[in-house]
Design a protein around this motif. Structure first.
Motif, PDB file in Angstrom:
ATOM      1  N   SER A 132      11.282   0.425  -4.475  1.00  0.00           N
ATOM      2  CA  SER A 132      10.854   1.651  -4.280  1.00  0.00           C
ATOM      3  C   SER A 132       9.142   1.897  -5.338  1.00  0.00           C
ATOM      4  CB  SER A 132      10.690   2.300  -4.497  1.00  0.00           C
ATOM      5  OG  SER A 132      11.460   2.753  -5.298  1.00  0.00           O
ATOM      6  N   SER A 133       8.901   0.946  -6.015  1.00  0.00           N
ATOM      7  CA  SER A 133       7.659   0.450  -7.538  1.00  0.00           C
ATOM      8  C   SER A 133       6.713   0.158  -6.450  1.00  0.00           C
ATOM      9  CB  SER A 133       8.257   0.917  -8.436  1.00  0.00           C
ATOM     10  OG  SER A 133       9.208  -0.188  -9.266  1.00  0.00           O
ATOM     11  N   LYS A 134       6.910  -0.784  -5.943  1.00  0.00           N
ATOM     12  CA  LYS A 134       6.090  -1.668  -5.929  1.00  0.00           C
ATOM     13  C   LYS A 134       5.521  -1.104  -5.215  1.00  0.00           C
ATOM     14  CE  LYS A 134       5.211  -6.407  -4.511  1.00  0.00           C
ATOM     15  NZ  LYS A 134       5.583  -7.930  -4.315  1.00  0.00           N
ATOM     16  N   THR A 135       3.842  -1.413  -5.570  1.00  0.00           N
ATOM     17  CA  THR A 135       2.822  -0.610  -4.279  1.00  0.00           C
ATOM     18  C   THR A 135       2.123  -1.554  -3.186  1.00  0.00           C
ATOM     19  OG1 THR A 135       1.030  -1.032  -6.212  1.00  0.00           O
ATOM     20  CG2 THR A 135       2.336   1.488  -5.796  1.00  0.00           C
ATOM     21  N   SER A 136       0.944  -1.732  -2.684  1.00  0.00           N
ATOM     22  CA  SER A 136       0.615  -2.248  -2.102  1.00  0.00           C
ATOM     23  C   SER A 136      -0.366  -2.896  -2.775  1.00  0.00           C
ATOM     24  CB  SER A 136      -0.448  -1.637  -0.709  1.00  0.00           C
ATOM     25  OG  SER A 136      -0.858  -1.406  -0.251  1.00  0.00           O
ATOM     26  N   GLY A 137      -1.199  -2.019  -3.465  1.00  0.00           N
ATOM     27  CA  GLY A 137      -3.049  -2.333  -4.068  1.00  0.00           C
ATOM     28  C   GLY A 137      -3.929  -1.840  -2.870  1.00  0.00           C
ATOM     29  N   ASN A 138      -4.745  -2.394  -3.459  1.00  0.00           N
ATOM     30  CA  ASN A 138      -6.718  -2.060  -2.956  1.00  0.00           C
ATOM     31  C   ASN A 138      -7.169  -3.683  -3.219  1.00  0.00           C
ATOM     32  OD1 ASN A 138      -5.560  -1.050  -0.780  1.00  0.00           O
ATOM     33  ND2 ASN A 138      -5.898   1.060  -1.686  1.00  0.00           N
ATOM     34  N   PRO A 139      -7.563  -4.229  -2.637  1.00  0.00           N
ATOM     35  CA  PRO A 139      -7.062  -4.124  -1.396  1.00  0.00           C
ATOM     36  C   PRO A 139      -5.871  -4.993  -0.817  1.00  0.00           C
ATOM     37  CG  PRO A 139      -9.130  -5.244  -1.825  1.00  0.00           C
ATOM     38  CD  PRO A 139      -8.502  -5.437  -2.682  1.00  0.00           C
ATOM     39  N   ILE A 140      -5.003  -5.192   0.123  1.00  0.00           N
ATOM     40  CA  ILE A 140      -3.486  -5.223   0.502  1.00  0.00           C
ATOM     41  C   ILE A 140      -3.674  -6.764   0.496  1.00  0.00           C
ATOM     42  CG2 ILE A 140      -3.530  -2.769   1.182  1.00  0.00           C
ATOM     43  CD1 ILE A 140      -4.363  -3.390   4.642  1.00  0.00           C
ATOM     44  N   PHE A 141      -4.430  -7.438   1.551  1.00  0.00           N
ATOM     45  CA  PHE A 141      -4.844  -8.458   1.617  1.00  0.00           C
ATOM     46  C   PHE A 141      -5.827  -9.417   1.459  1.00  0.00           C
ATOM     47  CE2 PHE A 141      -5.079  -6.598   5.717  1.00  0.00           C
ATOM     48  CZ  PHE A 141      -6.350  -6.416   6.182  1.00  0.00           C
ATOM     49  N   PRO A 142      -6.282 -10.335   1.032  1.00  0.00           N
ATOM     50  CA  PRO A 142      -7.376 -11.265   0.572  1.00  0.00           C
ATOM     51  C   PRO A 142      -8.618 -11.978   2.000  1.00  0.00           C
ATOM     52  CG  PRO A 142      -5.631 -12.703   0.198  1.00  0.00           C
ATOM     53  CD  PRO A 142      -4.497 -11.820   0.789  1.00  0.00           C
ATOM     54  N   GLY A 143      -9.542 -11.225   1.637  1.00  0.00           N
ATOM     55  CA  GLY A 143     -10.361 -11.715   2.517  1.00  0.00           C
ATOM     56  C   GLY A 143     -11.222 -10.936   2.767  1.00  0.00           C
ATOM     57  N   TRP A 144     -12.415 -11.270   3.591  1.00  0.00           N
ATOM     58  CA  TRP A 144     -13.585  -9.798   4.121  1.00  0.00           C
ATOM     59  C   TRP A 144     -13.569 -10.016   5.072  1.00  0.00           C
ATOM     60  CZ3 TRP A 144     -14.504  -9.028  -0.960  1.00  0.00           C
ATOM     61  CH2 TRP A 144     -14.834  -9.573  -1.917  1.00  0.00           C
ATOM     62  N   TYR A 145     -12.556  -8.741   5.158  1.00  0.00           N
ATOM     63  CA  TYR A 145     -12.666  -8.244   6.612  1.00  0.00           C
ATOM     64  C   TYR A 145     -12.870  -6.485   7.176  1.00  0.00           C
ATOM     65  CZ  TYR A 145      -9.622 -11.975   7.303  1.00  0.00           C
ATOM     66  OH  TYR A 145      -8.848 -13.116   7.469  1.00  0.00           O
ATOM     67  N   ALA A 146     -13.178  -5.469   7.721  1.00  0.00           N
ATOM     68  CA  ALA A 146     -14.110  -4.399   7.921  1.00  0.00           C
ATOM     69  C   ALA A 146     -12.972  -3.863   9.197  1.00  0.00           C
ATOM     70  CB  ALA A 146     -15.203  -4.979   7.366  1.00  0.00           C
ATOM     71  N   ASP A 147     -13.630  -2.774   9.762  1.00  0.00           N
ATOM     72  CA  ASP A 147     -13.772  -2.021  10.771  1.00  0.00           C
ATOM     73  C   ASP A 147     -11.926  -2.135  11.334  1.00  0.00           C
ATOM     74  OD1 ASP A 147     -16.073  -1.963  10.619  1.00  0.00           O
ATOM     75  OD2 ASP A 147     -16.396  -3.960  11.759  1.00  0.00           O
ATOM     76  N   PRO A 148     -11.096  -1.713  10.266  1.00  0.00           N
ATOM     77  CA  PRO A 148      -9.177  -2.413  10.454  1.00  0.00           C
ATOM     78  C   PRO A 148      -8.720  -0.644  11.335  1.00  0.00           C
ATOM     79  CG  PRO A 148      -9.446  -1.186   7.991  1.00  0.00           C
ATOM     80  CD  PRO A 148     -11.261  -0.978   8.429  1.00  0.00           C
ATOM     81  N   GLU A 149      -8.303  -1.294  12.624  1.00  0.00           N
ATOM     82  CA  GLU A 149      -7.525  -0.372  13.563  1.00  0.00           C
ATOM     83  C   GLU A 149      -5.917  -0.937  12.828  1.00  0.00           C
ATOM     84  OE1 GLU A 149      -6.898   2.484  14.941  1.00  0.00           O
ATOM     85  OE2 GLU A 149      -8.173   1.299  16.783  1.00  0.00           O
ATOM     86  N   ALA A 150      -5.023   0.422  12.789  1.00  0.00           N
ATOM     87  CA  ALA A 150      -4.281   0.151  12.641  1.00  0.00           C
ATOM     88  C   ALA A 150      -2.684   0.307  13.395  1.00  0.00           C
ATOM     89  CB  ALA A 150      -3.951   1.236  11.323  1.00  0.00           C
ATOM     90  N   ARG A 151      -1.756   0.224  13.841  1.00  0.00           N
ATOM     91  CA  ARG A 151      -0.406   0.266  15.198  1.00  0.00           C
ATOM     92  C   ARG A 151       1.116   0.175  14.614  1.00  0.00           C
ATOM     93  NH1 ARG A 151      -3.449   3.414  17.906  1.00  0.00           N
ATOM     94  NH2 ARG A 151      -5.557   2.553  19.256  1.00  0.00           N
ATOM     95  N   PHE A 172      -6.742   2.080  -6.661  1.00  0.00           N
ATOM     96  CA  PHE A 172      -6.766   0.929  -6.970  1.00  0.00           C
ATOM     97  C   PHE A 172      -5.592   0.396  -6.595  1.00  0.00           C
ATOM     98  CE2 PHE A 172     -10.003   0.894  -9.886  1.00  0.00           C
ATOM     99  CZ  PHE A 172     -11.613  -0.193  -9.733  1.00  0.00           C
ATOM    100  N   GLU A 173      -4.030   0.821  -7.069  1.00  0.00           N
ATOM    101  CA  GLU A 173      -3.152   0.973  -6.848  1.00  0.00           C
ATOM    102  C   GLU A 173      -2.340   0.564  -5.129  1.00  0.00           C
ATOM    103  OE1 GLU A 173      -4.037   3.178 -10.282  1.00  0.00           O
ATOM    104  OE2 GLU A 173      -4.331   3.741  -8.288  1.00  0.00           O
ATOM    105  N   GLY A 174      -3.374   1.451  -4.158  1.00  0.00           N
ATOM    106  CA  GLY A 174      -3.200   1.659  -2.923  1.00  0.00           C
ATOM    107  C   GLY A 174      -1.126   3.108  -2.371  1.00  0.00           C
ATOM    108  N   VAL A 175      -0.854   2.063  -1.439  1.00  0.00           N
ATOM    109  CA  VAL A 175       0.466   3.224  -1.857  1.00  0.00           C
ATOM    110  C   VAL A 175       1.697   2.465  -1.686  1.00  0.00           C
ATOM    111  CG1 VAL A 175      -0.843   3.994   0.600  1.00  0.00           C
ATOM    112  CG2 VAL A 175       1.044   2.125   0.697  1.00  0.00           C
ATOM    113  N   GLN A 176       3.607   3.075  -1.916  1.00  0.00           N
ATOM    114  CA  GLN A 176       4.231   2.789  -2.397  1.00  0.00           C
ATOM    115  C   GLN A 176       4.821   1.762  -0.798  1.00  0.00           C
ATOM    116  OE1 GLN A 176       6.380   5.785  -3.761  1.00  0.00           O
ATOM    117  NE2 GLN A 176       5.817   4.432  -5.475  1.00  0.00           N
ATOM    118  N   ALA A 177       5.983   1.270  -0.971  1.00  0.00           N
ATOM    119  CA  ALA A 177       6.544   0.351   0.168  1.00  0.00           C
ATOM    120  C   ALA A 177       6.818   1.661   1.022  1.00  0.00           C
ATOM    121  CB  ALA A 177       7.708  -0.460  -0.759  1.00  0.00           C
ATOM    122  N   ARG A 178       7.274   1.365   2.431  1.00  0.00           N
ATOM    123  CA  ARG A 178       7.527   2.036   3.692  1.00  0.00           C
ATOM    124  C   ARG A 178       7.879   1.869   4.707  1.00  0.00           C
ATOM    125  NH1 ARG A 178       9.641   5.964   5.774  1.00  0.00           N
ATOM    126  NH2 ARG A 178       8.716   7.560   6.078  1.00  0.00           N
TER     127      ARG A 178
END
Length: 309
Positions: free
Chosen positions: A5-24, A299-305
């Motif tokens: 529960s203490s770990k966060t995603s970090g930002n960016p959340i995955f490597p590589g150059w990506y943009a315009d994200p849709e989330a589902r 930079f931290e992003g979000v906690q595990a959910r």
């Protein structure tokens, strides 16, 4: 995958150059569907990413390739998928047309699984002309509680909405006889996004220039999915200490909870190439009056959910 529960995603959340994200959320996983951020000639495929907890992400490569779209020749970007009737419909922009004389616009692909592979559903663009001045780019699909399906799209400072038929691959007509209804809010540039909360429709969009530091997200609130949309203000923008060009986003709501996450792209401070964009995630909060609090990019992003199944 499990995470403390203490770990966060970090930002960016995955490597590589990506943009315009849709989330589902599909089949018990969080999914992010981005643009591969590169010069147009290299934007010839789509990847996707999935996670059980918003922290650990797995990449699925080439869920749709330009080679599988007979009419696409220059670039593909800004995907927006949705599930209906056990199938996954994937809307995207291609070719960056500049007039009605060119071939291109918004396409639709279909698959049996959220990871694809997707195939061209109709063999031609679904929307291939300029209506009300809107360039046919940046689709965002939304299904309302009553089952009505809407596709928002637009560039060049104009936004339209169309209704989709039950088959999700053809256009319906509004009650007033219109097919393409303009819903452009003040300062709209591109990247529309729609969510519903407590009976209110929150319409969001990107402002500024996508290659510029001032790229950002603003929103409106309406009692109807077709507006009118009166601009309230910005909710996402650069932080000169963290990153610039924060915009063009998707949204995740935890099922059954008033808990929201915004997934967006931004440019690291170390980068000057406008295509060097990375996908990030942060929490988004509502005020008691229903307005949205400005998002604090981190930079931290979000906690595990983890998704409860």
């Amino acid at each position: 995958m499990t995470s403390s529960s203490s770990k966060t995603s970090g930002n960016p959340i995955f490597p590589g150059w990506y943009a315009d994200p849709e989330a589902r959320i599909f089949e018990g996983n969080y999914w992010i569907y981005p643009t591969y951020s590169a010069p147009y000639e290299q934007q010839a495929f789509f990847d996707a990413f999935y996670s059980k907890d918003l922290v650990e992400w797995t990449k699925v490569e080439n869920i749709l390739k330009m080679a599988d779209i007979s009419w696409a020749w220059r670039a593909m970007w800004a995907p927006s998928p949705i599930e209906r009737g056990g199938k996954y419909y994937y809307y995207f922009a291609a070719n960056d047309i500049q007039s009605d004389d060119e071939l291109g616009g918004i396409g639709v692909a279909v698959a049996d699984k959220p990871e694809g592979p997707f195939r061209d559903a109709i063999g031609r663009p679904l929307i291939d002309k300029f209506h009300h001045g809107a360039q046919p780019i940046d689709p965002h699909v939304y299904i309302d509680d009553d089952g009505s399906a809407y596709l928002y799209y637009g560039g060049w400072g104009h936004c339209n909405v169309v209704k989709l038929n039950e088959d999700m691959i053809s256009l319906d007509t509004f009650e007033d006889g219109e097919v393409y209804k303009e819903v452009t809010p003040e300062l709209f540039v591109e990247g529309p996004c729609m969510i519903k909360r407590g009976g209110s429709y929150y319409f969001m969009w990107a402002e500024g220039g996508w290659g510029q530091p001032d790229y950002s997200v603003a929103y409106a609130i309406s009692s109807s999915p077709i507006g009118p949309f009166e601009r309230v203000g910005k909710i996402l923008q650069q932080n000169p200490d963290i990153a610039t060009s924060a915009g063009h986003h998707g949204m995740i709501q935890i099922p059954g909870e008033d808990e929201w996450y915004i997934v967006y792209h931004r440019r690291p401070l170390t980068e000057t190439d406008r295509n060097h964009r990375a996908v990030c995630i942060d929490r988004m909060f509502f005020n008691e009056d229903g307005t949205i609090q400005p998002v604090q990019i981190t930079f931290e992003g979000v906690q595990a959910r983890p998704i409860q199944e």
